[in-house]
Design an enzyme around this catalytic site. Structure first.
Site, PDB file in Angstrom:
ATOM      1  NE  ARG A 152      50.010  41.404  37.843  1.00 26.36           N
ATOM      2  CZ  ARG A 152      50.374  40.777  36.737  1.00 26.36           C
ATOM      3  NH1 ARG A 152      51.572  40.958  36.229  1.00 26.36           N
ATOM      4  NH2 ARG A 152      49.542  39.967  36.131  1.00 26.36           N
ATOM      5  CG  ASN A 161      51.464  38.913  40.080  1.00 26.15           C
ATOM      6  OD1 ASN A 161      50.913  39.698  40.842  1.00 26.15           O
ATOM      7  ND2 ASN A 161      50.818  38.298  39.108  1.00 26.15           N
TER       8      ASN A 161
END
Length: 91
Positions: free
Chosen positions: A20, A38
């Protein structure tokens, strides 16, 4: 080529490996908007909006991540988000 928006789902070793934040820093460096998060099933979901070539550059940086191992990608084109201003990590 114009501006496009694409939705991705990445599977493999993609959580807990800096995915990320790699995506965030790359997308912001290239001036793209969108988000990444996620998912509960261990995948990572992401949307990117900007020039197609720049989206490709972000994907290359993600693939180049030291611990990131992508085994499968789902990809689809989406309508543009007119009011989006930056790339964010969602929780």
């Amino acid at each position: 080529m114009g501006i496009v928006r694409e939705h991705y789902i990445f599977r493999g070793n993609v959580q807990g490996v800096g995915f990320r934040y790699t995506a965030k820093y790359a997308a912001r460096a290239y001036g793209l908007t969108g988000w990444v998060k996620n998912c509960y099933d261990g995948s990572v979901e992401m949307e990117l909006q900007g020039e197609q070539e720049l989206i490709g550059n972000v994907l290359k940086e993600i693939y180049g991540g030291s611990y990131i191992q992508i085994n499968d990608i789902e990809r689809k084109r989406l309508p543009l988000e007119a009011d989006e201003r930056q790339f964010k990590v969602r929780f």
